[in-house]
Design an enzyme around this catalytic site. Structure first.
Site, short mmCIF file in Angstrom:
data_model
loop_
_atom_site.label_atom_id
_atom_site.label_comp_id
_atom_site.label_asym_id
_atom_site.label_seq_id
_atom_site.Cartn_x
_atom_site.Cartn_y
_atom_site.Cartn_z
N GLY A 28 -77.23 -93.83 24.93
CA GLY A 28 -76.80 -92.53 25.41
C GLY A 28 -75.58 -92.09 24.65
O GLY A 28 -74.97 -92.87 23.89
N TYR A 29 -75.19 -90.82 24.85
CA TYR A 29 -74.12 -90.23 24.05
C TYR A 29 -73.03 -89.65 24.94
O TYR A 29 -73.31 -88.89 25.87
CB TYR A 29 -74.70 -89.14 23.14
CG TYR A 29 -75.52 -89.72 22.03
CD1 TYR A 29 -74.96 -89.97 20.78
CD2 TYR A 29 -76.84 -90.11 22.24
CE1 TYR A 29 -75.70 -90.55 19.75
CE2 TYR A 29 -77.59 -90.70 21.23
CZ TYR A 29 -77.01 -90.91 19.99
OH TYR A 29 -77.74 -91.50 19.00
N LEU A 30 -71.80 -90.04 24.64
CA LEU A 30 -70.63 -89.44 25.28
C LEU A 30 -70.27 -88.14 24.58
O LEU A 30 -69.63 -87.27 25.15
CB LEU A 30 -69.46 -90.42 25.24
CG LEU A 30 -69.69 -91.72 26.01
CD1 LEU A 30 -68.58 -92.72 25.73
CD2 LEU A 30 -69.82 -91.46 27.50
N ASN A 144 -80.77 -88.76 16.80
CA ASN A 144 -80.83 -89.29 18.16
C ASN A 144 -79.87 -88.58 19.10
O ASN A 144 -80.16 -88.39 20.28
CB ASN A 144 -80.54 -90.79 18.15
CG ASN A 144 -81.73 -91.62 17.72
OD1 ASN A 144 -82.20 -92.48 18.45
ND2 ASN A 144 -82.22 -91.37 16.52
#
Length: 387
Positions: A28-30, A144
């Site tokens: 996941g991405y912050l 992504n």
């Protein structure tokens, strides 16, 4: 400063035969800003990393990566990263394609398969494998970080439908729909749905429900009614449906006659099988538990809750194939609904229409059609007497 040299490509079939190692990745991405992406990744549930990537210049971009405690990574993914996560199986290739990796995405990005070449001389490579279809290195939609917030099925062009060639008896994976194929739930579910729709002001007979709604989700029912009447199903409808259906399942639900023999024969032969159902996860788990079928499947149970789009989109079946580690072309789907058969066709899978309740002519897009579990067992090469 670390520098990543990476090229990305869409692929055709032909790469899978050279896979030497596969790893499962959840990330996941912050920050999904392509100029400063901040990623948390867990690999095979055993190791985790924190990564910062800068702006891409062709195949190059700055990259900084650091190990992260596994527990911290899991909590960050669950609590701080937007959902759904990016989930994929990363295959490392060998032989003539040593150095190449292929990512098979599942979950919200089901259907996407990307090859990557990550090497210092990646920019100079001109002799590409024959299964490379198109380079997408500079198309930011395939990063992504972008897939995290803009999943592939929402913008991808429809994939060309391929004609399956594998005979059901030679399949590597059997994907079962649940309602009407494994458990005799369709009469119960459609009786409850018809009654509730009628009470809500949308007169519906049991036969109407079978013909129009069987095999779809409540979202599909809602969309069809909105399109035809201009009105909305009332608030609380879904909750009422779940409550009534749960009570009816607990009282009445039974496995489809003969299906346990089919499952036992597949297991004895060593053929992999799983469930991929339009039902919400809680209803699916309830149905398998009440009927005693749950032990046959273990964790090999996939729900429309797992993907962005339900049937008739191919996402759920493609998701199941990736999770089971099988090429979609080597899978066969058992379905009793029109949306389910359409989903199997769109996924490029062999399909067997199970015409116990649905008229056989409505399942004509299926590769094969059977009317009971004895015929199903024979079609799967298990012997006519299995069920």
């Amino acid at each position: 400063m670390g520098v990543e040299t990476e090229r990305k490509f869409l692929v055709r079939r032909g790469w899978r035969e050279t896979v030497v190692r596969s790893r499962e990745i959840r990330q996941g991405y912050l920050s999904d800003d392509p100029d400063r992406a901040v990623r948390v990744r867990i690999t095979d549930g055993q190791s985790a990393a924190f990564t910062v990537k800068g702006a891409r210049e062709g195949a190059l971009r700055p990259e900084f990566e650091y190990p992260l405690p596994l527990g911290d990574a899991a909590e960050i993914l669950a609590r701080l990263c937007p959902q759904p996560l990016v989930e994929k199986v990363r295959h490392s290739l060998g032989g003539p394609y040593d150095g190449w990796i292929v990512d098979e995405f599942y979950g919200s990005n089901a259907g996407l398969v990307l090859a990557e070449l990550d090497a210092d001389d990646a920019q100079d490579v001109t002799c590409l494998p024959p299964w490379i279809a198109q380079e997408v290195t500079t198309d930011l939609r395939f990063d992504n970080s972008r897939l995290h917030g803009n999943p592939y099925p929402g913008w991808a062009a429809p994939a060309p439908v391929t004609t399956p060639t594998r005979a059901p008896a030679d399949t590597e994976l059997v994907i079962f729909d649940n309602d009407g194929v494994l458990v005799d739930s369709e009469p119960i579910a459609n009786r409850v749905l018809a009654a509730l729709l009628t009470e809500a002001g949308f007169p519906t007979t049991y036969e109407d429900s079978i013909r129009r709604y069987m095999g779809g989700t409540l979202d599909r029912v809602r969309a069809l009614i909105r399109a035809e009447t201009g009105s909305e199903i009332p608030a609380g409808f879904a909750q009422s449906y779940r409550e009534r259906l749960k009570a009816a399942f607990e009282r009445e639900l039974r496995p489809v006659a003969g299906i346990q023999d089919v499952l036992a024969a597949l297991a004895e032969r060593g053929t992999a099988f799983c469930v991929a159902s339009s039902s919400p996860r809680d209803r699916l788990d309830l149905a398998l538990r009440v009927t005693g079928l749950a032990p046959h499947f273990g964790h090999r149970v996939y729900s429309a809750d797992d993907v962005l789009r339900g049937k008739p989109a191919p996402d759920l079946f493609l998701h199941a194939a990736v999770r089971m580690g099988v090429d979609p072309a080597h899978a066969v789907v058992i379905e009793d609904s029109v949306p389910g058969v359409d989903a199997a066709v769109a996924a490029g899978m062999t399909s067997i229409g199970y015409a116990a309740l649905t008229p056989a002519d409505r399942l004509s897009r299926a590769t094969h059609v059977v009317r009971d579990t004895s015929a199903l067992a024979e079609r799967l090469g298990l012997g006519a007497g299995t069920a």
